[in-house]
Enzyme design. Structure first.
Site, PDB file in Angstrom:
ATOM      1  N   CYS A   6      -6.536 -27.054   8.284  1.00  0.00           N
ATOM      2  CA  CYS A   6      -5.568 -26.449   8.616  1.00  0.00           C
ATOM      3  C   CYS A   6      -4.500 -27.201   9.453  1.00  0.00           C
ATOM      4  O   CYS A   6      -4.345 -28.084   9.881  1.00  0.00           O
ATOM      5  CB  CYS A   6      -6.578 -25.062   8.634  1.00  0.00           C
ATOM      6  SG  CYS A   6      -7.013 -25.187  10.895  1.00  0.00           S
ATOM      7  N   ASP A  30       0.701  -1.367  -0.043  1.00  0.00           N
ATOM      8  CA  ASP A  30       0.027   0.066  -0.002  1.00  0.00           C
ATOM      9  C   ASP A  30       0.612   1.141  -0.093  1.00  0.00           C
ATOM     10  O   ASP A  30       1.823   1.081   0.426  1.00  0.00           O
ATOM     11  CB  ASP A  30      -0.920  -0.522   1.676  1.00  0.00           C
ATOM     12  CG  ASP A  30      -0.291  -0.016   2.290  1.00  0.00           C
ATOM     13  OD1 ASP A  30       0.758   0.046   2.141  1.00  0.00           O
ATOM     14  OD2 ASP A  30      -1.076  -0.172   3.231  1.00  0.00           O
ATOM     15  N   SER A  31       0.725   2.040  -0.200  1.00  0.00           N
ATOM     16  CA  SER A  31       1.140   3.736  -0.009  1.00  0.00           C
ATOM     17  C   SER A  31       1.979   4.489   0.821  1.00  0.00           C
ATOM     18  O   SER A  31       2.312   5.366   0.556  1.00  0.00           O
ATOM     19  CB  SER A  31       0.702   4.365  -1.375  1.00  0.00           C
ATOM     20  OG  SER A  31      -0.645   4.986  -1.085  1.00  0.00           O
ATOM     21  N   GLY A  32       0.883   3.906   2.101  1.00  0.00           N
ATOM     22  CA  GLY A  32       0.536   4.960   3.201  1.00  0.00           C
ATOM     23  C   GLY A  32       0.348   5.680   3.393  1.00  0.00           C
ATOM     24  O   GLY A  32      -0.169   6.638   4.036  1.00  0.00           O
ATOM     25  N   GLY A  33      -0.753   6.018   2.204  1.00  0.00           N
ATOM     26  CA  GLY A  33      -1.976   7.042   2.261  1.00  0.00           C
ATOM     27  C   GLY A  33      -2.933   7.068   3.155  1.00  0.00           C
ATOM     28  O   GLY A  33      -3.176   7.974   4.099  1.00  0.00           O
ATOM     29  N   PHE A  34      -3.099   5.753   3.515  1.00  0.00           N
ATOM     30  CA  PHE A  34      -3.819   5.378   4.743  1.00  0.00           C
ATOM     31  C   PHE A  34      -3.706   5.945   6.092  1.00  0.00           C
ATOM     32  O   PHE A  34      -4.308   6.332   6.504  1.00  0.00           O
ATOM     33  CB  PHE A  34      -4.462   4.041   5.025  1.00  0.00           C
ATOM     34  CG  PHE A  34      -5.525   3.599   6.208  1.00  0.00           C
ATOM     35  CD1 PHE A  34      -6.478   3.517   5.385  1.00  0.00           C
ATOM     36  CD2 PHE A  34      -5.053   3.020   7.190  1.00  0.00           C
ATOM     37  CE1 PHE A  34      -7.683   3.576   6.537  1.00  0.00           C
ATOM     38  CE2 PHE A  34      -5.957   2.450   8.504  1.00  0.00           C
ATOM     39  CZ  PHE A  34      -7.181   2.823   7.842  1.00  0.00           C
ATOM     40  N   GLY A  41     -10.892   3.906   0.959  1.00  0.00           N
ATOM     41  CA  GLY A  41     -12.166   5.319   2.004  1.00  0.00           C
ATOM     42  C   GLY A  41     -13.488   4.828   2.500  1.00  0.00           C
ATOM     43  O   GLY A  41     -14.106   4.893   2.701  1.00  0.00           O
ATOM     44  N   ASP A  73      -7.924  -7.168   1.108  1.00  0.00           N
ATOM     45  CA  ASP A  73      -7.598  -7.631   2.545  1.00  0.00           C
ATOM     46  C   ASP A  73      -8.258  -6.717   3.339  1.00  0.00           C
ATOM     47  O   ASP A  73      -9.113  -6.213   3.094  1.00  0.00           O
ATOM     48  CB  ASP A  73      -6.501  -6.706   1.666  1.00  0.00           C
ATOM     49  CG  ASP A  73      -6.518  -5.212   1.921  1.00  0.00           C
ATOM     50  OD1 ASP A  73      -5.501  -4.750   3.419  1.00  0.00           O
ATOM     51  OD2 ASP A  73      -7.034  -4.613   1.336  1.00  0.00           O
ATOM     52  N   CYS A  79     -12.322 -28.978   8.332  1.00  0.00           N
ATOM     53  CA  CYS A  79     -11.186 -28.426   7.993  1.00  0.00           C
ATOM     54  C   CYS A  79      -9.657 -29.063   7.922  1.00  0.00           C
ATOM     55  O   CYS A  79      -9.485 -30.072   8.117  1.00  0.00           O
ATOM     56  CB  CYS A  79     -11.595 -26.671   8.952  1.00  0.00           C
ATOM     57  SG  CYS A  79      -9.197 -25.533   8.513  1.00  0.00           S
ATOM     58  N   CYS A 132      -6.416 -27.778  12.642  1.00  0.00           N
ATOM     59  CA  CYS A 132      -7.381 -28.324  12.553  1.00  0.00           C
ATOM     60  C   CYS A 132      -6.874 -29.538  12.897  1.00  0.00           C
ATOM     61  O   CYS A 132      -7.900 -30.942  12.923  1.00  0.00           O
ATOM     62  CB  CYS A 132      -8.026 -28.368  12.279  1.00  0.00           C
ATOM     63  SG  CYS A 132      -9.913 -26.386  11.694  1.00  0.00           S
ATOM     64  N   GLN A 150     -11.966   7.857  -4.703  1.00  0.00           N
ATOM     65  CA  GLN A 150     -12.327   7.675  -3.448  1.00  0.00           C
ATOM     66  C   GLN A 150     -12.725   8.764  -3.678  1.00  0.00           C
ATOM     67  O   GLN A 150     -13.776   8.613  -4.969  1.00  0.00           O
ATOM     68  CB  GLN A 150     -11.226   8.843  -2.581  1.00  0.00           C
ATOM     69  CG  GLN A 150      -9.810   8.125  -1.790  1.00  0.00           C
ATOM     70  CD  GLN A 150      -9.646   7.289  -1.233  1.00  0.00           C
ATOM     71  OE1 GLN A 150     -11.081   7.529  -0.102  1.00  0.00           O
ATOM     72  NE2 GLN A 150      -9.090   6.320  -0.488  1.00  0.00           N
ATOM     73  N   ASP A 173      -2.523   8.416  -2.226  1.00  0.00           N
ATOM     74  CA  ASP A 173      -3.937   9.332  -2.492  1.00  0.00           C
ATOM     75  C   ASP A 173      -4.389   9.607  -0.403  1.00  0.00           C
ATOM     76  O   ASP A 173      -3.855   9.164   0.663  1.00  0.00           O
ATOM     77  CB  ASP A 173      -4.700   8.187  -2.380  1.00  0.00           C
ATOM     78  CG  ASP A 173      -4.896   7.361  -1.445  1.00  0.00           C
ATOM     79  OD1 ASP A 173      -4.480   6.874  -0.832  1.00  0.00           O
ATOM     80  OD2 ASP A 173      -6.711   6.265  -1.024  1.00  0.00           O
ATOM     81  N   HIS A 181      -5.666 -20.643  11.389  1.00  0.00           N
ATOM     82  CA  HIS A 181      -6.987 -21.437  10.999  1.00  0.00           C
ATOM     83  C   HIS A 181      -7.695 -20.100  10.585  1.00  0.00           C
ATOM     84  O   HIS A 181      -8.172 -20.713   8.672  1.00  0.00           O
ATOM     85  CB  HIS A 181      -7.447 -21.732  11.745  1.00  0.00           C
ATOM     86  CG  HIS A 181      -9.406 -21.799  11.654  1.00  0.00           C
ATOM     87  ND1 HIS A 181     -10.043 -23.312  10.911  1.00  0.00           N
ATOM     88  CD2 HIS A 181     -10.312 -21.277  12.067  1.00  0.00           C
ATOM     89  CE1 HIS A 181     -10.482 -23.061  11.471  1.00  0.00           C
ATOM     90  NE2 HIS A 181     -11.372 -21.982  11.278  1.00  0.00           N
TER      91      HIS A 181
END
Length: 382
Positions: A315, A93-97, A225, A275, A313, A318, A198, A147, A344
């Site tokens: 995993c 990610d860009s750092g924008g968050f 956003g 994500d 499951c 499990c 956005q 952004d 899990h």
């Protein structure tokens, strides 16, 4: 940009089944990216673990890696893939968050954003060029444009001004990436750029912005956003209004989302990439996802329960351990308990995405979605 990078294989309504061809391999979509903020999944999850639970894409955080250990150091060590011993795709990610989440530690201007590091308080400046330069040093597969993520509670005038600036920043990001990808010393000259839509909860601003950024012919497009304070219904409405105005021949990414139900609803509305920190964060607190709903393994009802977290499951947790044992580990503060729950949950998410792809291949996504949602409502004891 090569159109053939993204191949649309099937559609069911707006839901898309596709492949994104990258320099680090083919991404089968829809896909959930496993979040490793500082080049590691919180919960003592190794690269070998990620391979074993079906992870396609790992996501790391530009701001956090810039602050520690430093993107220049990672470049000197051969880039992020070599640094964390992961040869599949990575999205940064860009750092924008952090412009949103570190609201008390930053100042926004046209050139970029001044931060104070959350670690040592030192002053950091990041603008579009700096963000792309950092991501180029990391040599990730996909870089996100820089952004601003305005609050869902922000007023219309603020949001419009913010979106206009985000567009100007995106143009600068595209120019800087093109420059860097031409340089001989650049580690990944095939790095891809995704732009970010956005507009908070203003559908008309969202649509206008989507149309503008679509003209830039980027490698992919994100909807940012959302999941930052608005209701799920508002989020779904924004997706329904916005996604049709993003290029159909490019991947779409819903940032920071979400719950299994959110993902199913997002796929139905045309989203390829997702994500979220929920699987790892909830797992570290003993909250696990199953096809019958969520379970809190701290609950006393599991003290003598010899069944796995979810029967059937496959995993790592499990296959071998009981609810009773994992509950004991959690109660005792043993890291293994957190690790098993995180494994899990990530396996559950990755497996759900594989099921979604299979359902789209078979033309049965609508019935799969209904059955999945109905099943997960059977029990929830969080």
């Amino acid at each position: 940009m090569e159109q053939k990078r993204y191949r649309l294989l099937k559609q069911e309504g707006r839901a898309k089944r596709a492949q994104l061809h990258t320099v680090h391999g083919i991404i089968q979509t829809p896909v959930f990216m496993n979040v490793g903020t500082a080049a590691a999944i919180k919960g003592a999850v190794s690269t070998e673990d990620l391979e074993g639970i079906g992870t396609q894409v790992e996501l790391s955080n530009t701001y956090h890696l810039h602050v520690r250990p430093g993107d220049v150091k990672i470049r000197q060590l051969g880039g992020l893939h070599k640094f964390m011993s992961w040869d599949k795709p990575i999205l940064t990610d860009s750092g924008g968050f952090q412009v949103f989440s570190l609201a008390g530690l930053r100042k926004i201007r046209e050139e970029g954003v001044c931060f104070h590091s959350h670690i040592d308080g030192r002053k950091i400046f990041m603008g579009p060029e700096e963000s792309i330069q950092i991501q180029s040093n990391l040599a990730s597969t996909i870089a996100m444009a820089f952004d601003e993520c305005p609050s869902s509670k922000a007023d219309r005038i603020y949001v419009q001004n913010s979106v206009d600036r985000t567009y100007r920043w995106l143009v600068r990001c595209k120019e800087e990436m093109a420059r860097l990808n031409r340089l001989e010393e650049t580690l990944n000259k095939e790095q891809m750029l995704f732009g970010i839509n956005q507009g908070a909860v203003f559908a008309d601003i969202r649509v206008a912005h989507a149309r503008r950024i679509a003209e830039l012919d980027l490698d992919g497009y994100a909807v940012g956003g959302l999941a930052v304070g608005e209701s799920h219904e508002e989020m779904y409405e924004i997706l329904e209004e916005t996604v049709p105005h993003l290029p159909a021949d490019k991947p779409t990414y819903l940032m920071g989302v979400g719950t299994p139900a959110n993902i199913l609803e997002g796929v139905e509305r045309g989203i390829d990439f997702f994500d979220c920190v929920y699987p790892s964060r909830n797992g570290r607190h003993g909250h696990v996802y199953t096809n019958q709903g969520k379970r809190n393994l701290f609950n006393a009802r599991y003290e003598l329960d010899q069944r796995p977290i979810e029967e059937g499951c496959s995993c790592p947790a499990c296959r071998r351990y009981s609810r009773a044992y994992i509950r004991h580990l959690l109660k005792a503060g043993e890291m293994l308990g957190m690790r098993l729950c995180v494994l899990h949950n990530l396996y559950f998410y990755n497996t759900m995405m594989a099921e979604i792809r299979d359902a789209l291949d078979a033309g049965s996504f609508a019935s799969y979605k209904k059955a999945k949602l109905d099943g997960m409502q059977e029990q929830s004891d969080l």
